[in-house]
Design a protein around this motif. Sequence first.
Motif: not given
Length: 169
Positions: A15-16, A79-81, A106-107, A113-115
């Motif tokens: 999401e996002g 993208v994020g972890t 996710l960061r 913040r990345s979703g």
Amino acid sequence: MANSRVLEVTIISGEGLPAKKNAFVVVRADPWTSTSTKVDSDGGSYPQWNEKLAVDLPARSQFLMVEVQCKTYSGNKVVGTARIPVSDFTGEYFPANYLHLLSYRLRDSSGVRSGIINLSVRMKVPENALAAAATSCGAASSYSRPWTGYPVAEKSGGVVIGVPAWSRY
């Protein structure tokens, strides 16, 4: 792998995400092995994978790493972890084969913040262990107190079943 357990991780959706397309998820329980989903090419910022992955979880593992990446012309971009504590889905508080539905923030590499990633985790238990647990639970239940029912109304013939609540006081 000796002294390891097998997790069934279902990557449900994101999401996002800042990625617009070609997102996929990499799952790691240790730095040397990983497994990944297929690429979602048309999900955009809200990709859906609904893909089950089998992950070996070494006994010493404290975290499960979930990394969302996207394919670009120059290679894969993170993208994020999400760093998920193993204690969130293991331990003595959950029955064998319990399905955990989880969502994590996710960061990116800067901590921004990345979703969100949505997933489910189930500790795979060998069939013979489930049979043994069912047998021991059956034996334990013979020592429990019986359930009590009370008539609902004179003409209804129904019974209300009460759940026993134990108190230390």
